[in-house]
Design a protein around this motif. Structure first.
Motif, short mmCIF file in Angstrom:
data_model
loop_
_atom_site.label_atom_id
_atom_site.label_comp_id
_atom_site.label_asym_id
_atom_site.label_seq_id
_atom_site.Cartn_x
_atom_site.Cartn_y
_atom_site.Cartn_z
N SER A 126 0.84 -1.21 0.00
CA SER A 126 0.00 0.00 0.00
C SER A 126 0.86 1.25 0.00
O SER A 126 0.53 2.26 -0.65
N ARG A 127 1.99 1.20 0.71
CA ARG A 127 2.88 2.36 0.74
C ARG A 127 3.44 2.67 -0.64
O ARG A 127 3.46 3.83 -1.07
N ILE A 168 2.11 1.83 -3.49
CA ILE A 168 1.01 2.23 -4.36
C ILE A 168 0.68 3.70 -4.14
O ILE A 168 0.46 4.46 -5.11
N SER A 169 0.63 4.15 -2.89
CA SER A 169 0.29 5.54 -2.61
C SER A 169 1.37 6.49 -3.10
O SER A 169 1.09 7.63 -3.47
N ALA A 170 2.62 6.01 -3.12
CA ALA A 170 3.72 6.86 -3.58
C ALA A 170 3.73 7.00 -5.10
O ALA A 170 4.09 8.05 -5.64
N GLN A 193 1.13 5.51 -8.24
CA GLN A 193 -0.03 4.67 -8.48
C GLN A 193 0.27 3.50 -9.40
O GLN A 193 0.01 2.36 -9.08
N THR A 242 -2.74 -1.47 -8.88
CA THR A 242 -3.29 -0.44 -8.01
C THR A 242 -3.72 -1.00 -6.66
O THR A 242 -4.21 -0.26 -5.81
N ARG A 243 -3.56 -2.32 -6.46
CA ARG A 243 -3.89 -2.94 -5.17
C ARG A 243 -2.73 -3.85 -4.75
O ARG A 243 -2.01 -4.39 -5.60
#
Length: 322
Positions: A68-69, A71-73, A75, A111-112
């Motif tokens: 998740s980290r 992905i947020s940094a 996409q 994205t996940r």
């Protein structure tokens, strides 16, 4: 053109760190960890299939994680397909586990979060492409991520053999054929996934429209680049310049004419809406040669930029007086 990354010539202590960096650069940012000991061996061969990228991964046991980290940094809006060629692997995403053996494949979404664990030794083909190019919604595909598709029968077998054959002949195929290969792969994959979901795929023109939309979006973002060319647009979309021209021909335009028209439209807007000097407006929108800008503008709108601005201001003043 085939890109090759290999750990073979590196000192053993540096190999896995190099590999970790290489896979993140090739795909999307990933956390990689060893699941074995000794000097790590890994090779990555990649080539473009139009807007798709196909990689052959040949490596010792390891694991990659999309967190998740990460992905947020960044996409990284892609779907990936992993096709096992030798050894085995386990893909985990969305609460499902796909255990892959030679010939099997599974689809996953960058994205996940996901985890991909590879046996030692292992060969895997990885196809990565923008999610918008698949003729199915991301929501539908999310129902079958990390689902094992057998490569021994039906469309799954066709996709498996098609990709394996494409990987084997990439050195001998030119850019135009690569584009056709990419389109065929996406059509096959969309059909196979839609059949598994028992849903209708989007129309076959979706890929071409998505590429055209991507091209015109890129053009609009770079109108101020005086050196914007069809080659530059094609490279940004990972397609050949020849194929880019075909996309625009289908819309009744040429790439150069489209760029010129959009630049002149932007200049026309600024002439009416701002007090910037005419030469500054031309330069802002990729037309730094004042004389050339004036000729193009007159041909398009029947007046020089200065005369057009004066006429626009006079019309505006007349409307206010009335």
């Amino acid at each position: 053109m085939i890109d090759v990354v290999s750990t073979e010539e590196l000192p053993p202590a540096e190999r896995f760190d190099y590999w970790r960096h290489a896979v993140s650069e090739a795909f999307v940012p990933l956390d990689a960890s060893r699941t074995g000991s000794g000097a790590f061996r890994g090779e990555l061969r990649g080539a473009s299939l139009g807007p798709l990228r196909l990689y052959q991964v040949d490596a010792d046991s390891h694991q990659v994680r999309r967190t998740s980290r990460l992905i947020s940094a960044e996409q990284g809006d892609y779907f990936k397909l992993g096709l096992q060629r030798a050894g085995g692997s386990v893909l985990v995403q969305d609460g499902r586990d796909a255990v892959l053996r030679p010939g099997d494949f599974a689809v996953y979404d960058t994205t996940r979060p996901y985890t991909f664990s590879f046996d030692d030794p292992c060969e895997l083909l990885v196809l990565i492409f923008p999610r918008a190019l698949l003729g199915l919604s991301a929501g539908d595909v999310g129902k079958i991520t990390a689902t094992r598709f057998s490569g021994t029968a039906g469309l799954g077998g066709l996709i498996s053999s098609f990709l394996a054959r494409a990987a084997d002949v990439l050195d001998d195929v030119d850019v135009r054929d690569n584009q056709r290969l990419g389109t065929n792969v996406l059509d096959l994959l969309t059909t196979a996934l839609a059949g598994h979901l028992d849903t209708r795929p989007a129309d076959p023109g979706a890929v071409h429209r998505a590429l055209f939309t991507g091209a015109v979006t890129y053009i609009d973002r770079h109108l101020g680049d005086a050196w914007l060319t069809p080659d530059q647009v094609a490279a940004a979309q990972h397609i050949s310049t020849r194929y880019l021209h075909k996309l625009f021909q289908a819309e009744g335009a040429t790439v150069s004419a489209w760029i010129r028209r959009r630049r002149l439209e932007a200049c026309r807007h600024d002439l009416m809406a701002t007090a910037r000097p005419v030469s500054a407006i031309g330069a802002r929108w990729g037309l730094p040669d004042a004389a050339h800008f004036s000729r193009l503008f007159r041909a398009a709108y029947g007046a020089s930029p200065r005369d057009f601005r004066a006429l626009s201001q006079a019309l505006c003043a007349g409307e206010q007086d009335s």
